[in-house]
Design a protein around this motif. Structure first.
Motif, PDB file in Angstrom:
ATOM      1  N   GLY A  36       0.786  -1.225   0.000  1.00  0.00           N
ATOM      2  CA  GLY A  36       0.000   0.000   0.000  1.00  0.00           C
ATOM      3  C   GLY A  36       0.817   1.272   0.000  1.00  0.00           C
ATOM      4  N   ASP A  37       2.113   1.196   0.306  1.00  0.00           N
ATOM      5  CA  ASP A  37       2.961   2.390   0.301  1.00  0.00           C
ATOM      6  C   ASP A  37       3.112   2.946  -1.104  1.00  0.00           C
ATOM      7  N   ARG A  38       3.086   4.274  -1.205  1.00  0.00           N
ATOM      8  CA  ARG A  38       3.343   4.929  -2.475  1.00  0.00           C
ATOM      9  C   ARG A  38       4.854   5.049  -2.679  1.00  0.00           C
ATOM     10  N   LEU A  39       5.315   4.662  -3.853  1.00  0.00           N
ATOM     11  CA  LEU A  39       6.729   4.814  -4.174  1.00  0.00           C
ATOM     12  C   LEU A  39       7.033   6.275  -4.503  1.00  0.00           C
ATOM     13  N   PRO A  40       8.290   6.678  -4.421  1.00  0.00           N
ATOM     14  CA  PRO A  40       8.651   8.014  -4.899  1.00  0.00           C
ATOM     15  C   PRO A  40       8.245   8.188  -6.368  1.00  0.00           C
ATOM     16  N   THR A  41       8.136   9.425  -6.800  1.00  0.00           N
ATOM     17  CA  THR A  41       7.742   9.691  -8.180  1.00  0.00           C
ATOM     18  C   THR A  41       8.835   9.253  -9.150  1.00  0.00           C
ATOM     19  N   GLU A  42       8.474   9.152 -10.424  1.00  0.00           N
ATOM     20  CA  GLU A  42       9.462   8.804 -11.448  1.00  0.00           C
ATOM     21  C   GLU A  42      10.626   9.784 -11.424  1.00  0.00           C
ATOM     22  N   ARG A  43      10.310  11.061 -11.248  1.00  0.00           N
ATOM     23  CA  ARG A  43      11.365  12.084 -11.220  1.00  0.00           C
ATOM     24  C   ARG A  43      12.316  11.851 -10.041  1.00  0.00           C
ATOM     25  N   GLU A  44      11.748  11.551  -8.872  1.00  0.00           N
ATOM     26  CA  GLU A  44      12.574  11.315  -7.689  1.00  0.00           C
ATOM     27  C   GLU A  44      13.432  10.061  -7.846  1.00  0.00           C
ATOM     28  N   LEU A  45      12.838   9.008  -8.384  1.00  0.00           N
ATOM     29  CA  LEU A  45      13.585   7.763  -8.585  1.00  0.00           C
ATOM     30  C   LEU A  45      14.710   7.967  -9.593  1.00  0.00           C
ATOM     31  N   ALA A  46      14.409   8.685 -10.667  1.00  0.00           N
ATOM     32  CA  ALA A  46      15.425   8.928 -11.689  1.00  0.00           C
ATOM     33  C   ALA A  46      16.601   9.702 -11.110  1.00  0.00           C
ATOM     34  N   ALA A  47      16.299  10.710 -10.292  1.00  0.00           N
ATOM     35  CA  ALA A  47      17.370  11.519  -9.696  1.00  0.00           C
ATOM     36  C   ALA A  47      18.186  10.704  -8.703  1.00  0.00           C
ATOM     37  N   ALA A  48      17.523   9.884  -7.902  1.00  0.00           N
ATOM     38  CA  ALA A  48      18.229   9.102  -6.891  1.00  0.00           C
ATOM     39  C   ALA A  48      19.102   8.024  -7.513  1.00  0.00           C
ATOM     40  N   PHE A  49      18.636   7.424  -8.605  1.00  0.00           N
ATOM     41  CA  PHE A  49      19.362   6.313  -9.222  1.00  0.00           C
ATOM     42  C   PHE A  49      20.306   6.748 -10.331  1.00  0.00           C
ATOM     43  N   GLY A  50      20.269   8.031 -10.713  1.00  0.00           N
ATOM     44  CA  GLY A  50      21.091   8.460 -11.833  1.00  0.00           C
ATOM     45  C   GLY A  50      20.638   7.826 -13.131  1.00  0.00           C
ATOM     46  N   ALA A  51      19.330   7.647 -13.275  1.00  0.00           N
ATOM     47  CA  ALA A  51      18.762   6.990 -14.459  1.00  0.00           C
ATOM     48  C   ALA A  51      17.830   7.949 -15.186  1.00  0.00           C
ATOM     49  N   GLY A  52      17.523   7.644 -16.430  1.00  0.00           N
ATOM     50  CA  GLY A  52      16.545   8.424 -17.171  1.00  0.00           C
ATOM     51  C   GLY A  52      15.139   8.074 -16.707  1.00  0.00           C
ATOM     52  N   ARG A  53      14.211   9.005 -16.873  1.00  0.00           N
ATOM     53  CA  ARG A  53      12.832   8.746 -16.435  1.00  0.00           C
ATOM     54  C   ARG A  53      12.203   7.616 -17.227  1.00  0.00           C
ATOM     55  N   ASN A  54      12.572   7.483 -18.492  1.00  0.00           N
ATOM     56  CA  ASN A  54      12.036   6.385 -19.281  1.00  0.00           C
ATOM     57  C   ASN A  54      12.524   5.038 -18.750  1.00  0.00           C
ATOM     58  N   THR A  55      13.785   5.000 -18.296  1.00  0.00           N
ATOM     59  CA  THR A  55      14.320   3.781 -17.704  1.00  0.00           C
ATOM     60  C   THR A  55      13.541   3.417 -16.445  1.00  0.00           C
ATOM     61  N   VAL A  56      13.263   4.419 -15.607  1.00  0.00           N
ATOM     62  CA  VAL A  56      12.494   4.179 -14.386  1.00  0.00           C
ATOM     63  C   VAL A  56      11.085   3.715 -14.735  1.00  0.00           C
ATOM     64  N   ARG A  57      10.485   4.338 -15.745  1.00  0.00           N
ATOM     65  CA  ARG A  57       9.129   3.958 -16.143  1.00  0.00           C
ATOM     66  C   ARG A  57       9.077   2.503 -16.598  1.00  0.00           C
ATOM     67  N   GLN A  58      10.083   2.088 -17.356  1.00  0.00           N
ATOM     68  CA  GLN A  58      10.140   0.701 -17.802  1.00  0.00           C
ATOM     69  C   GLN A  58      10.340  -0.260 -16.628  1.00  0.00           C
ATOM     70  N   ALA A  59      11.155   0.149 -15.651  1.00  0.00           N
ATOM     71  CA  ALA A  59      11.387  -0.688 -14.475  1.00  0.00           C
ATOM     72  C   ALA A  59      10.095  -0.864 -13.682  1.00  0.00           C
ATOM     73  N   LEU A  60       9.338   0.217 -13.519  1.00  0.00           N
ATOM     74  CA  LEU A  60       8.078   0.134 -12.790  1.00  0.00           C
ATOM     75  C   LEU A  60       7.069  -0.728 -13.532  1.00  0.00           C
TER      76      LEU A  60
END
Length: 259
Positions: A36-60
């Motif tokens: 039930g926990d909400r994950l950080p946003t795509e933007r936050e995940l991308a910044a934390a992981f040093g990844a592109g937002r599209n990469t994060v979107r594909q991972a999710l």
């Protein structure tokens, strides 16, 4: 980032969809994100992981296909951990196995960093240019985005990377510089997953001023490099990396204890 655009690009390339998905999968299995926990946003995940937002979107999307997360659209939408995780992603046995794997990976990377970064710090002190050495001191005042007692992991990651890469660059050894950049790119996708929306006071203590964390951890290194003291710079970098490793261990202990 102090001339580190190429290193940032390399970090993004290495942070593939599978790597990001695995980091989040392990964090969920540890109980760091509960049903039930909400994950950080795509933007936050991308910044934390040093990844592109599209990469994060594909991972999710990959995690959604596995039934681990559910993504909804709209104003109150976002990605949440599924209420009923598939068999094998929960339980103390699975948690212990995931934690053991993370410990082994962190140990390997920190041993590697402990071999190359202290030497990089010595070289920065002994042969770095005056502007390059002064830049390290200036970085101590970079903000890390504390809000409501919490630290912005992506902001911390950015300035931390700037500092360590600037130390490596100042020494003028391109092989060492590339080694530091590669180790950070590969390690911090998994490592930063542990810190996402975690209470940093678990590691630094209830009374710690988290706004000073970056300066406190790096000031000794910067001042030794500025002074041209190679032996002190090398030892302070070694001590810093040992402390960093223990921070990861304490955070893992915390997650396991909650489980």
């Amino acid at each position: 980032m102090s001339g580190t655009d190429a290193e940032q690009d390399g970090a993004r390339r290495s942070a593939s969809r599978d790597v990001v998905a695995e980091a989040l999968r392990k964090r969920i299995a540890l109980g760091g994100f509960e049903p039930g926990d909400r994950l950080p946003t795509e933007r936050e995940l991308a910044a934390a992981f040093g990844a592109g937002r599209n990469t994060v979107r594909q991972a999710l999307r990959q995690l959604a296909d596995e039934g681990l997360v559910v993504t909804t659209l709209g104003r109150n939408g976002g990605t949440r951990v599924a209420e009923a995780a598939p068999v094998g992603t929960a339980g103390t046995g699975a948690q212990a196995a995931v934690a053991a794997d993370i410990r082994a990976t962190l140990r390997d990377y920190m041993e590697y960093r402990g071999a190359v970064e202290p030497l990089a710090a010595r070289l920065a002190a002994e042969r770095g240019s005056t502007p390059a050495r002064r830049e390290l001191v200036k970085l101590l005042d970079a903000g890390i985005g504390t809000a409501g007692g919490a630290v912005d992991i992506s902001a911390y990651h950015r300035v931390d990377s700037r500092f360590h890469l600037a130390v490596a660059a100042a020494g003028g050894n391109e092989v060492l510089h590339e080694a530091v950049a590669r180790a950070r790119a590969e390690m911090f996708v998994g490592g930063n997953a542990l810190w996402l929306r975690a209470d940093w006071h678990v590691v630094y203590g209830a009374e710690a001023d988290l706004s000073c964390v970056f300066r406190d951890e790096h000031e000794g290194i910067a001042l030794a490099v500025l002074a041209g003291d190679g032996a002190a710079a090398e030892q302070r970098m070694r001590d810093h990396l040992a402390d960093s490793y223990q921070q990861f261990v304490r955070l893992l202990d915390h997650f396991e204890g909650r489980g």
